[in-house]
Design a protein around this motif. Structure first.
Motif, PDB file in Angstrom:
ATOM      1  N   GLU A  45       0.690  -1.298  -0.002  1.00 39.81           N
ATOM      2  CA  GLU A  45       0.105  -0.105  -0.050  1.00 39.81           C
ATOM      3  C   GLU A  45       0.583   1.125  -0.194  1.00 39.81           C
ATOM      4  OE1 GLU A  45      -0.105  -1.501   4.187  1.00 39.81           O
ATOM      5  OE2 GLU A  45       0.150  -2.385   2.395  1.00 39.81           O
ATOM      6  N   ASN A  46       2.198   1.171   0.759  1.00 41.95           N
ATOM      7  CA  ASN A  46       2.900   2.364   0.699  1.00 41.95           C
ATOM      8  C   ASN A  46       3.725   2.564  -0.837  1.00 41.95           C
ATOM      9  OD1 ASN A  46       2.177   3.103   3.188  1.00 41.95           O
ATOM     10  ND2 ASN A  46       4.149   1.787   3.933  1.00 41.95           N
ATOM     11  N   TYR A  47       3.966   1.204  -1.503  1.00 46.58           N
ATOM     12  CA  TYR A  47       4.599   1.348  -2.740  1.00 46.58           C
ATOM     13  C   TYR A  47       3.617   2.134  -3.596  1.00 46.58           C
ATOM     14  CZ  TYR A  47       6.688  -0.461  -6.752  1.00 46.58           C
ATOM     15  OH  TYR A  47       7.095  -0.701  -8.185  1.00 46.58           O
ATOM     16  N   GLU A  48       2.308   1.829  -3.540  1.00 49.66           N
ATOM     17  CA  GLU A  48       1.439   2.053  -4.472  1.00 49.66           C
ATOM     18  C   GLU A  48       1.004   3.506  -4.499  1.00 49.66           C
ATOM     19  OE1 GLU A  48      -2.112  -0.584  -4.545  1.00 49.66           O
ATOM     20  OE2 GLU A  48      -0.670  -2.286  -4.855  1.00 49.66           O
ATOM     21  N   LYS A  49       1.491   4.265  -3.461  1.00 50.50           N
ATOM     22  CA  LYS A  49       1.414   5.640  -3.524  1.00 50.50           C
ATOM     23  C   LYS A  49       2.310   6.376  -4.366  1.00 50.50           C
ATOM     24  CE  LYS A  49       0.048   5.587   1.591  1.00 50.50           C
ATOM     25  NZ  LYS A  49       0.366   6.144   2.863  1.00 50.50           N
ATOM     26  N   ASN A  50       3.373   5.937  -4.711  1.00 49.08           N
ATOM     27  CA  ASN A  50       4.424   6.468  -5.453  1.00 49.08           C
ATOM     28  C   ASN A  50       4.776   5.770  -7.021  1.00 49.08           C
ATOM     29  OD1 ASN A  50       4.763   8.649  -3.783  1.00 49.08           O
ATOM     30  ND2 ASN A  50       5.628   7.164  -2.650  1.00 49.08           N
ATOM     31  N   ASN A  51       4.206   4.501  -7.139  1.00 51.40           N
ATOM     32  CA  ASN A  51       4.462   3.473  -8.008  1.00 51.40           C
ATOM     33  C   ASN A  51       3.276   3.029  -8.913  1.00 51.40           C
ATOM     34  OD1 ASN A  51       7.489   3.508  -7.926  1.00 51.40           O
ATOM     35  ND2 ASN A  51       6.854   3.301  -5.926  1.00 51.40           N
ATOM     36  N   PRO A  52       3.288   2.737  -9.926  1.00 55.26           N
ATOM     37  CA  PRO A  52       1.987   1.730 -10.446  1.00 55.26           C
ATOM     38  C   PRO A  52       1.950   0.465  -9.784  1.00 55.26           C
ATOM     39  CG  PRO A  52       3.811   1.786 -12.157  1.00 55.26           C
ATOM     40  CD  PRO A  52       4.184   2.706 -10.918  1.00 55.26           C
ATOM     41  N   VAL A  53       0.792  -0.116  -9.823  1.00 57.00           N
ATOM     42  CA  VAL A  53       0.531  -1.429  -9.367  1.00 57.00           C
ATOM     43  C   VAL A  53       1.348  -2.467 -10.224  1.00 57.00           C
ATOM     44  CG1 VAL A  53      -1.047  -3.316  -8.858  1.00 57.00           C
ATOM     45  CG2 VAL A  53      -1.636  -0.947  -8.214  1.00 57.00           C
ATOM     46  N   PRO A  54       2.296  -3.362  -9.635  1.00 58.73           N
ATOM     47  CA  PRO A  54       2.700  -4.368 -10.435  1.00 58.73           C
ATOM     48  C   PRO A  54       2.026  -5.028 -11.371  1.00 58.73           C
ATOM     49  CG  PRO A  54       3.882  -4.292  -8.224  1.00 58.73           C
ATOM     50  CD  PRO A  54       2.700  -3.226  -8.503  1.00 58.73           C
ATOM     51  N   GLU A  55       2.251  -5.683 -12.497  1.00 61.72           N
ATOM     52  CA  GLU A  55       1.472  -6.245 -13.479  1.00 61.72           C
ATOM     53  C   GLU A  55       1.045  -7.562 -12.888  1.00 61.72           C
ATOM     54  OE1 GLU A  55      -0.264  -5.235 -16.248  1.00 61.72           O
ATOM     55  OE2 GLU A  55       0.852  -3.267 -15.752  1.00 61.72           O
ATOM     56  N   CYS A  56       1.791  -8.148 -12.071  1.00 61.18           N
ATOM     57  CA  CYS A  56       1.665  -9.454 -11.512  1.00 61.18           C
ATOM     58  C   CYS A  56       0.682  -9.491 -10.455  1.00 61.18           C
ATOM     59  CB  CYS A  56       2.780 -10.191 -11.187  1.00 61.18           C
ATOM     60  SG  CYS A  56       3.754  -9.381  -9.835  1.00 61.18           S
TER      61      CYS A  56
END
Length: 71
Positions: A45-56
C-alpha cells in the motif's frame, strides 16, 4: 509469479539471500523477511502511493476477484 501455500514455521528462499517465513496466521497472515540491507522492502500500500501497481499483482487481483482498487 509463483504462488505457494506455506504454514507457520515454513519459509521460502529467494536467490539464496532473501528468506520469507510465515510466522503466524491468526486471521491475518504475518511474514518475517530477512534480506540484505541494500534490498528495499516496502509494504504494497505504501509502494502504490508512488508507483504503479505491478502487473503480476493486477493479474492476481483479477483472478481472485479482489475488490482492491487498481491504479
Amino acid at each position: 509469479m509463483l504462488s505457494l501455500g506455506r504454514s507457520p514455521g515454513e519459509y521460502i528462499v529467494i536467490n539464496g539471500n532473501i528468506v520469507v517465513e510465515v510466522v503466524s496466521i491468526d486471521g491475518s497472515l504475518r511474514l518475517a523477511i530477512d534480506a540484505p540491507k541494500e534490498i528495499k522492502i516496502e509494504r504494497g500500500e505504501n509502494y502504490e502511493k508512488n508507483n504503479p501497481v505491478p502487473e503480476c499483482i493486477k493479474r492476481t487481483r483479477q483472478m481472485s476477484g479482489a475488490k482492491k482498487k487498481i491504479k
